[in-house]
Each structure stands twice: as structure tokens, then as C-alpha cells.
Design a protein around this motif. Sequence first.
Motif, PDB file in Angstrom:
ATOM      1  N   THR A 265      41.197 132.888 -45.059  1.00  0.00           N
ATOM      2  CA  THR A 265      40.821 131.820 -44.106  1.00  0.00           C
ATOM      3  C   THR A 265      39.305 132.848 -44.021  1.00  0.00           C
ATOM      4  O   THR A 265      38.694 133.505 -43.108  1.00  0.00           O
ATOM      5  CB  THR A 265      41.025 131.210 -42.711  1.00  0.00           C
TER       6      THR A 265
ATOM      7  N   LEU B   4      42.923 128.725 -33.369  1.00  0.00           N
ATOM      8  CA  LEU B   4      42.740 129.958 -34.585  1.00  0.00           C
ATOM      9  C   LEU B   4      43.014 131.189 -34.187  1.00  0.00           C
ATOM     10  O   LEU B   4      43.323 132.541 -34.620  1.00  0.00           O
ATOM     11  CB  LEU B   4      40.589 130.027 -34.521  1.00  0.00           C
TER      12      LEU B   4
ATOM     13  N   SER C 253      45.907 133.328 -42.376  1.00  0.00           N
ATOM     14  CA  SER C 253      45.712 135.058 -41.709  1.00  0.00           C
ATOM     15  C   SER C 253      45.632 135.846 -43.412  1.00  0.00           C
ATOM     16  O   SER C 253      46.538 135.680 -44.065  1.00  0.00           O
ATOM     17  CB  SER C 253      45.772 135.600 -40.589  1.00  0.00           C
TER      18      SER C 253
ATOM     19  N   ILE D 186      46.592 128.228 -40.116  1.00  0.00           N
ATOM     20  CA  ILE D 186      45.968 128.740 -41.106  1.00  0.00           C
ATOM     21  C   ILE D 186      46.205 129.787 -41.426  1.00  0.00           C
ATOM     22  O   ILE D 186      46.534 130.933 -41.117  1.00  0.00           O
ATOM     23  CB  ILE D 186      44.813 128.732 -39.608  1.00  0.00           C
TER      24      ILE D 186
ATOM     25  N   LYS E 260      44.863 140.190 -37.319  1.00  0.00           N
ATOM     26  CA  LYS E 260      43.996 139.200 -38.085  1.00  0.00           C
ATOM     27  C   LYS E 260      42.752 139.042 -39.125  1.00  0.00           C
ATOM     28  O   LYS E 260      42.356 138.480 -39.910  1.00  0.00           O
ATOM     29  CB  LYS E 260      44.327 138.079 -37.412  1.00  0.00           C
ATOM     30  N   CYS E 261      42.084 139.905 -37.877  1.00  0.00           N
ATOM     31  CA  CYS E 261      40.631 140.191 -38.664  1.00  0.00           C
ATOM     32  C   CYS E 261      39.737 140.926 -39.325  1.00  0.00           C
ATOM     33  O   CYS E 261      40.144 142.093 -39.189  1.00  0.00           O
ATOM     34  CB  CYS E 261      40.249 139.817 -37.375  1.00  0.00           C
TER      35      CYS E 261
ATOM     36  N   GLY F 176      46.528 130.485 -34.830  1.00  0.00           N
ATOM     37  CA  GLY F 176      47.032 130.345 -36.600  1.00  0.00           C
ATOM     38  C   GLY F 176      47.768 128.922 -36.612  1.00  0.00           C
ATOM     39  O   GLY F 176      47.916 128.401 -37.369  1.00  0.00           O
TER      40      GLY F 176
ATOM     41  N   TYR G 127      41.281 136.540 -41.379  1.00  0.00           N
ATOM     42  CA  TYR G 127      39.706 135.883 -41.694  1.00  0.00           C
ATOM     43  C   TYR G 127      39.035 136.665 -41.555  1.00  0.00           C
ATOM     44  O   TYR G 127      39.006 137.962 -41.965  1.00  0.00           O
ATOM     45  CB  TYR G 127      40.465 135.588 -40.018  1.00  0.00           C
TER      46      TYR G 127
ATOM     47  N   LEU H 221      35.287 136.310 -39.730  1.00  0.00           N
ATOM     48  CA  LEU H 221      34.485 135.779 -38.945  1.00  0.00           C
ATOM     49  C   LEU H 221      33.339 135.568 -39.412  1.00  0.00           C
ATOM     50  O   LEU H 221      33.059 136.811 -39.069  1.00  0.00           O
ATOM     51  CB  LEU H 221      34.888 135.968 -37.651  1.00  0.00           C
TER      52      LEU H 221
ATOM     53  N   VAL I  68      36.489 132.090 -41.200  1.00  0.00           N
ATOM     54  CA  VAL I  68      36.315 130.841 -39.904  1.00  0.00           C
ATOM     55  C   VAL I  68      35.497 130.886 -39.887  1.00  0.00           C
ATOM     56  O   VAL I  68      34.271 131.732 -39.149  1.00  0.00           O
ATOM     57  CB  VAL I  68      36.627 132.196 -38.780  1.00  0.00           C
TER      58      VAL I  68
ATOM     59  N   VAL J  15      40.903 138.284 -47.802  1.00  0.00           N
ATOM     60  CA  VAL J  15      40.795 137.044 -46.841  1.00  0.00           C
ATOM     61  C   VAL J  15      41.434 136.419 -47.487  1.00  0.00           C
ATOM     62  O   VAL J  15      41.108 135.429 -48.538  1.00  0.00           O
ATOM     63  CB  VAL J  15      39.673 137.667 -46.472  1.00  0.00           C
TER      64      VAL J  15
END
Lengths: 335, 335
Positions: B64, B182, B5, B3, B33-34, B185, B7, B9, B66, B62
Motif C-alpha cells: 500500500t 493507518l 501492509s 489496509i 510496516k514501513c 491497518g 507501506y 509512505l 500511504v 510494498v
Amino acid sequence: MNIPSPYLLMLGDSSDPLSIKTARGIHYWRPEKCLGQLRLNESTASLSLPDMDIKTASDMGVKTLVLGTANAGGVLAEHWIPLIVEAIELGMNIASGLHQKLTDVPAIAHAANLRGVSLFDLRHNNEQLDVGSGAKRSGRRLLTVGTDCSVGKMFTTLALEKAMQDKGFDATFCATGQTGILIQGSGIAIDAVVADFISGATESLSPECQPHQWQLIEGQGSLLNPAFSGVTMGLLHGAQPDALVLCHEVGRDHMRHLPHMAMPELEDIMVLSVSLAKLTSSNPQFVGIAVNTSVLDDAEALSYLNALSKQYGLPATDPVRYGVSSIVTRIEQQF
Amino acid sequence: MNIPSPYLLMLGDSSDPLSIKTARGIHYWRPEKCLGQLRLNESTASLSLPDMDIKTASDMGVKTLVLGTANAGGVLAEHWIPLIVEAIELGMNIASGLHQKLTDVPAIAHAANLRGVSLFDLRHNNEQLDVGSGAKRSGRRLLTVGTDCSVGKMFTTLALEKAMQDKGFDATFCATGQTGILIQGSGIAIDAVVADFISGATESLSPECQPHQWQLIEGQGSLLNPAFSGVTMGLLHGAQPDALVLCHEVGRDHMRHLPHMAMPELEDIMVLSVSLAKLTSSNPQFVGIAVNTSVLDDAEALSYLNALSKQYGLPATDPVRYGVSSIVTRIEQQF
């Protein structure tokens, strides 16, 4: 999954007798369900059932065409499709143990939809299942466990069903594999369910019943086969067995398809099975040992089984050669 | 499953802090990652990340979106669909831990297909897997096992990864559940694979590596939880663990969701785990005990952990309160 019978058994076009193993199992255990066989060549292996085309089978009242062969790759041969569609158009359901899904073949899916018949893809599970609970269920349950895969668990369970019924027991075979499901006409292919639902599927397959009723649950894999131990473990906890029967094959020198894995000792499987089964069963007990002794001659087989019987204090038999009445006697005494 | 990143959220519209547990886990373990959070109401629970709409997130890079909430029934809310489609049209992948598949929502599937982005349905497995073999793989493996579900196996494994990396170990977290996937990843939701492939999936998740490398495998379920023991068994045999860490929660008086099932003794799980792990690992050893002691005050917790440590001759800690460095020290000494 409830597969209507009688069946027409499609034997396809291979002359290899092994390719019709599934069909042979159905015919052996449920001859009354099998009206005929469909062979595509004169050289196709035979079950000595009446040869029958689709139209005749339909006239005779066949309800399901069973694709009872295990061909390489599990793929449906192109030239079978028109025959399957013909059967559907005459109102037959189709049951298949192939990897390739019937519902993924557009011509078949379309015809079935139009005619309103069922397509049974035995290797795939579409049922809505619950996770297991381990809650105590009434009734009696027997589970076959093995030292490995393919050591006769299905055969032994079916032989026990027949022998117990002959002695007046209310006993029912609970199928957990595709051949077993075709034989019984119902069941759940336990190795095809999503991992979280192994024990839940087993619980739904052998629900609460009358205290005198026996559910005879077909085992799968082995607790000590690293490829399939998860299935075996979930099956053991879901089955909640009162009685266990150990299945084994003489002369196998390593686990099936795993030359680096030694075969386990019978005793190890028995101790482990009883110890783990206690999580959901108050007093799980072995009631017999069923051995495939086909590599031994008669004297050797009897001497081997005698020795086993003495060592473990249990009836030990080869179900094919000597039947399972000794195990049924033990069940009568013990329960 | 890999997945991409960073992300965004999606926290949805619930004010219940528990509903964003998955998102909180991702942010806690992989803050880098966020980039932001997307809340649909002012009252939506928050992670104190920058609030961000889809367009801004896309501008910030970004990759993905999530869906990091656990709403009732696991169904996708209708009014989320336009937001998801907007994200897809701006080139984002979508990752979801909901039961309902993204690929089953026509508007989402169509948009993703058109834009060429990926839809990650974490609860469902589409990978082609092999059955397990149990063949010995090089490298070191650690597996967390538990007395029950939800006793801190993921947290403990991630804490060990961080503490081992801090001490210079080459250690990698191998995710087996959706939150873990998640966070990392990548990974395989082991409870979502077809039952026959549990150990095979675990083997592919932790393949051969260098002798000094550690793969830290997130455990699932419990060998003595009748709902999930099959998954745990397949995971144990597939993981081929050199090291085991036992996870437990103080004060739980029965198995989760199973009021009729008593909690097992720690010793029973340890003896059983080592005995079963020997099928595929030559010398599996416990290296520590990780306990959620949140129901105890500090003095009680330390006294409880001390007693455990003495009883089993192993470091015993609460990873949240006291970290896992004692377990890492034990690994350094033992391997």
C-alpha cells in the motif's frame, strides 16, 4: 434545503393508515401547503384531500411532489418511477424521505437534470457544513428533549410554534428530521449529517436573530438512549437553548427497540440536560413537560399531569389532548 | 477497513516537518510496516526511512502507498496523480487521509478498477453500519477521554497497548481516527460516519471478545468541546468502557480553535464521563491520567503529576516522558 410548496402528497398503494404518517403530519400542520393527494388504488389510505393526478396537480400550480409514505425497506417502487418522471417533465420538484436516493435512480436523475427541477433526498445531506463553535448567538432558542425517541418532540415543537404565534410571539419551527423538514419546507436532517458536524449543523439551522425572536428547535433521540445519544448531545450544544421542554410517553416500559434498556427517570433527563446545556447557554431552564398520555383515560391523564406539575414546579400537559398554552404562559412569565 | 501492509509512505514535497505528522505516527508505532519513504524534493521533510521510488517499492513487496501528509485544504496535488497511477498499475493499494476522495479522481478510480486494487479514503465512510444497541458485550474495554481535542488520546492508547502487551496482556488498539487507522491497518473514522451510527460504529469496532481480552479504544474530542461532543458521547456509550484514562495538555488556556471556550476542569470531565458511561457499563472506573507536560521542565512536570496523582488517587504520568507503566499496574490491580 428549501422545498417549494404547494405540494401534491403521494400516498402510494398501501391501505395501512400508518404508512401515510409523514403525509398526515404535513397535512395536519401545514394544510395550506397541500393541494391534493395522489392515491394509486381505491383502497389506499386517505387524508381526505382532493384526489388529483399529476397533470391536474400541475395545472393547479403544485410545485413539489412529496413521496410521503414510509414503505418497508425505504425503497422506491418500480411502478412509481413513470409517475415521478411525469411530474418532473411537468416542472415539479420531488421530495422523498425514502432511504433510496432519488438521484440514484437514473431515469429520475436524468429527467430532473433535463428539466432543471430539484430532487430533495431528505434522509441524505449534501450541504457543506461547518463544525460547531459554541459562540453565543443573539435571539431566543427553545429545544425539546426527550426521555426517548418518538415521544412527541416534533409535535410538541410545532404545537408551541402555533400557540406562541397565536399569542403574538415571533416564533419559528426549526426542523431537524425529515417529516419536520417537509412540514416546514426547510431544515437539516440532523441524524443524516456526518458526525463531526452535528452541532455545526444545528448552529446553522438556528442562526443569530433579533433578541425578541424565538427559534423552536425540534429535538431528536435522548441523552440516555445509547443508540442516538451522540446526535442528542450535539443538538443540545449546538442549539444553545434558553428554554427546554421535556417530552415523554406514559407507559413505555423500555427504550424504543431496546428491551434491555430501562426508561430513564424524567428527573435524570432534566438534570442532565440543564447541566450539559450550560456549556453553551448561560441559563438554560425547563419551561414545561409534554406527555403523550394516550394509554390513560381522561381522569388518569389529568391526575398524572397534575402530579408531574407539582413534583417539578412546571406546567405539564398532553399537547394533543390539552394543548400547550400552559407552557407558553410560562415562557411569557420567565423571559 | 483493512489496509494491507507493508507501506510506502509518500511524504510529498513540503519541507515543513509538521506536514508529515501522520507518516511520523505510523513509523513511530509500526516501524515494521514501513519499508520506505517517497520524497518528491531533496528538501522534503524526512523520517530517515530508505528513500524509495514506486518501482523499487513494488519490487520490495510494498502492498500500500500511504499518502501520509496533511497539505493545505486536503486536496490532492495534480503532479502526484501520475505517481499514484504508477503505483496502482504495479498492484499497490492506495490509502489517503486527504479530504478529496481518491475515488473522485477519474484517472485514479479508473486505474484501480482496471488493476483490481483498493482505494482507502480514510476520511470517508462507506461501510454499512447498524445503530448502536447498548447491549452488554463480553471482554474488557478501555477508552481514553480528554479535556479537549488533540491532547494525546491516540498516543496514550497506543502506549497502553504496547505496555500492556509487554506485561502479557491480550490487548488490541481500536482505531477511531485516520492516523490511528493507518497505524493499526484497520478501524473506523468515527467522526466521518453518519451521526445516527456513532455508537453503532463503536460497537462494531470493539465487538464481543474473550473475558480476559482488552480492547483499547482511541477516544475523540471531548464531552465539553461544543464542536465535537456528539462524537464523544456516542463513542462513550458505544465503547461501554470498564476502564477510562483521562488525557490532558498542560498550559492550554482555551479549547482548541475556540478562544471563547474555557478549558474544563479535569474533575468535571471525570465526573461527567463516569456518570454518562454508566448507561452501558456497569462499573466504569478511571485508571489513570495521561498529561502532555511539554511546556514544563522536568521538575515542574513531576511536581504537577504528583499533585494530580494525590488529588485524584490515580496514577498520573506524561506518556512521552515517563511511559504508562504506572497506569498498567493500576489496571492489573483493579481488574
